[in-house]
Write a protein that holds these residues in place. Sequence first.
Motif, PDB file in Angstrom:
ATOM      1  N   ARG A  14     -98.283 -77.496 -38.811  1.00 34.06           N
ATOM      2  CA  ARG A  14     -99.083 -77.006 -39.930  1.00 34.06           C
ATOM      3  C   ARG A  14     -98.817 -77.921 -41.116  1.00 34.06           C
ATOM      4  O   ARG A  14     -97.685 -78.017 -41.578  1.00 34.06           O
ATOM      5  CB  ARG A  14     -98.642 -75.568 -40.258  1.00 34.06           C
ATOM      6  CG  ARG A  14     -99.732 -74.649 -40.649  1.00 34.06           C
ATOM      7  CD  ARG A  14     -99.245 -73.237 -40.942  1.00 34.06           C
ATOM      8  NE  ARG A  14     -98.319 -73.219 -42.059  1.00 34.06           N
ATOM      9  CZ  ARG A  14     -97.077 -72.753 -42.011  1.00 34.06           C
ATOM     10  NH1 ARG A  14     -96.588 -72.249 -40.904  1.00 34.06           N
ATOM     11  NH2 ARG A  14     -96.302 -72.778 -43.063  1.00 34.06           N
ATOM     12  N   ASP A  16     -99.207 -78.222 -44.661  1.00 36.30           N
ATOM     13  CA  ASP A  16     -99.504 -77.597 -45.948  1.00 36.30           C
ATOM     14  C   ASP A  16     -98.270 -77.732 -46.828  1.00 36.30           C
ATOM     15  O   ASP A  16     -97.213 -78.197 -46.384  1.00 36.30           O
ATOM     16  CB  ASP A  16     -99.939 -76.138 -45.781  1.00 36.30           C
ATOM     17  CG  ASP A  16     -98.891 -75.273 -45.081  1.00 36.30           C
ATOM     18  OD1 ASP A  16     -97.714 -75.657 -45.016  1.00 36.30           O
ATOM     19  OD2 ASP A  16     -99.274 -74.192 -44.598  1.00 36.30           O
ATOM     20  N   GLU A  17     -98.400 -77.347 -48.074  1.00 37.48           N
ATOM     21  CA  GLU A  17     -97.300 -77.532 -49.027  1.00 37.48           C
ATOM     22  C   GLU A  17     -96.018 -76.856 -48.553  1.00 37.48           C
ATOM     23  O   GLU A  17     -94.934 -77.441 -48.616  1.00 37.48           O
ATOM     24  CB  GLU A  17     -97.717 -76.984 -50.392  1.00 37.48           C
ATOM     25  CG  GLU A  17     -96.666 -77.184 -51.464  1.00 37.48           C
ATOM     26  CD  GLU A  17     -97.107 -76.688 -52.829  1.00 37.48           C
ATOM     27  OE1 GLU A  17     -96.280 -76.764 -53.758  1.00 37.48           O
ATOM     28  OE2 GLU A  17     -98.254 -76.231 -52.980  1.00 37.48           O
ATOM     29  N   GLU A  18     -96.122 -75.636 -48.057  1.00 34.20           N
ATOM     30  CA  GLU A  18     -94.939 -74.899 -47.621  1.00 34.20           C
ATOM     31  C   GLU A  18     -94.227 -75.617 -46.473  1.00 34.20           C
ATOM     32  O   GLU A  18     -93.001 -75.766 -46.487  1.00 34.20           O
ATOM     33  CB  GLU A  18     -95.331 -73.487 -47.186  1.00 34.20           C
ATOM     34  CG  GLU A  18     -94.145 -72.655 -46.732  1.00 34.20           C
ATOM     35  CD  GLU A  18     -94.542 -71.258 -46.289  1.00 34.20           C
ATOM     36  OE1 GLU A  18     -93.628 -70.507 -45.907  1.00 34.20           O
ATOM     37  OE2 GLU A  18     -95.733 -70.913 -46.312  1.00 34.20           O
ATOM     38  N   SER A  19     -94.969 -76.097 -45.496  1.00 28.79           N
ATOM     39  CA  SER A  19     -94.378 -76.793 -44.351  1.00 28.79           C
ATOM     40  C   SER A  19     -93.711 -78.097 -44.774  1.00 28.79           C
ATOM     41  O   SER A  19     -92.626 -78.424 -44.299  1.00 28.79           O
ATOM     42  CB  SER A  19     -95.448 -77.089 -43.296  1.00 28.79           C
ATOM     43  OG  SER A  19     -95.992 -75.909 -42.801  1.00 28.79           O
ATOM     44  N   LEU A  21     -92.522 -78.865 -47.813  1.00 28.14           N
ATOM     45  CA  LEU A  21     -91.317 -78.565 -48.593  1.00 28.14           C
ATOM     46  C   LEU A  21     -90.200 -78.015 -47.710  1.00 28.14           C
ATOM     47  O   LEU A  21     -89.027 -78.363 -47.919  1.00 28.14           O
ATOM     48  CB  LEU A  21     -91.645 -77.594 -49.724  1.00 28.14           C
ATOM     49  CG  LEU A  21     -92.542 -78.155 -50.824  1.00 28.14           C
ATOM     50  CD1 LEU A  21     -92.878 -77.074 -51.840  1.00 28.14           C
ATOM     51  CD2 LEU A  21     -91.907 -79.364 -51.495  1.00 28.14           C
ATOM     52  N   ASP A  22     -90.535 -77.188 -46.723  1.00 32.47           N
ATOM     53  CA  ASP A  22     -89.516 -76.680 -45.790  1.00 32.47           C
ATOM     54  C   ASP A  22     -88.859 -77.834 -45.037  1.00 32.47           C
ATOM     55  O   ASP A  22     -87.644 -77.857 -44.851  1.00 32.47           O
ATOM     56  CB  ASP A  22     -90.127 -75.703 -44.788  1.00 32.47           C
ATOM     57  CG  ASP A  22     -90.403 -74.332 -45.384  1.00 32.47           C
ATOM     58  OD1 ASP A  22     -89.928 -74.046 -46.501  1.00 32.47           O
ATOM     59  OD2 ASP A  22     -91.115 -73.541 -44.721  1.00 32.47           O
ATOM     60  N   SER A  23     -89.661 -78.776 -44.584  1.00 35.46           N
ATOM     61  CA  SER A  23     -89.139 -79.914 -43.839  1.00 35.46           C
ATOM     62  C   SER A  23     -88.240 -80.782 -44.724  1.00 35.46           C
ATOM     63  O   SER A  23     -87.148 -81.187 -44.308  1.00 35.46           O
ATOM     64  CB  SER A  23     -90.289 -80.742 -43.276  1.00 35.46           C
ATOM     65  OG  SER A  23     -89.802 -81.784 -42.478  1.00 35.46           O
ATOM     66  N   ARG A  25     -86.632 -79.836 -47.414  1.00 36.44           N
ATOM     67  CA  ARG A  25     -85.429 -79.053 -47.738  1.00 36.44           C
ATOM     68  C   ARG A  25     -84.450 -79.058 -46.563  1.00 36.44           C
ATOM     69  O   ARG A  25     -83.241 -79.225 -46.750  1.00 36.44           O
ATOM     70  CB  ARG A  25     -85.825 -77.624 -48.096  1.00 36.44           C
ATOM     71  CG  ARG A  25     -84.677 -76.629 -48.187  1.00 36.44           C
ATOM     72  CD  ARG A  25     -83.643 -76.940 -49.232  1.00 36.44           C
ATOM     73  NE  ARG A  25     -84.191 -76.702 -50.548  1.00 36.44           N
ATOM     74  CZ  ARG A  25     -83.532 -76.942 -51.663  1.00 36.44           C
ATOM     75  NH1 ARG A  25     -82.313 -77.427 -51.620  1.00 36.44           N
ATOM     76  NH2 ARG A  25     -84.082 -76.734 -52.820  1.00 36.44           N
TER      77      ARG A  25
END
Length: 110
Positions: A14, A16-19, A21-23, A25
């Motif tokens: 996926r 998207d911004e969340e994915s 940033l999670d990666s 981090r």
Amino acid sequence: DDKPLLDDLVNLIRLDEESILDSLRARFDRDLPYTLCGQICVSVNPFKWLPLYTDERVKEYAAADNPFSELPPHLYAIAHAAHRRLVAALEAGTPPSQSVLVSGESGAGK
């Protein structure tokens, strides 16, 4: 966390911004400040000294045929690719035309 780390954001399922940033981090939390997005190297300031810039590491990236696929993400992969392309252009008699963009916040250590 036992989530697999991706060296390259292109491989996110996926995008998207969340994915993203999670990666970033997850890698940051494991002292891995560099992440690829294709042949773009994203760097997150680790706010501490890490043994990333050794003579051995320089030699490792210089010896690689394709550091983007053979080695972990690093700024040396960008430098290696730029140098190889310049040398190849000169050997082919083509005027080299190349640029490397370094971007970041003021004081970020570019």
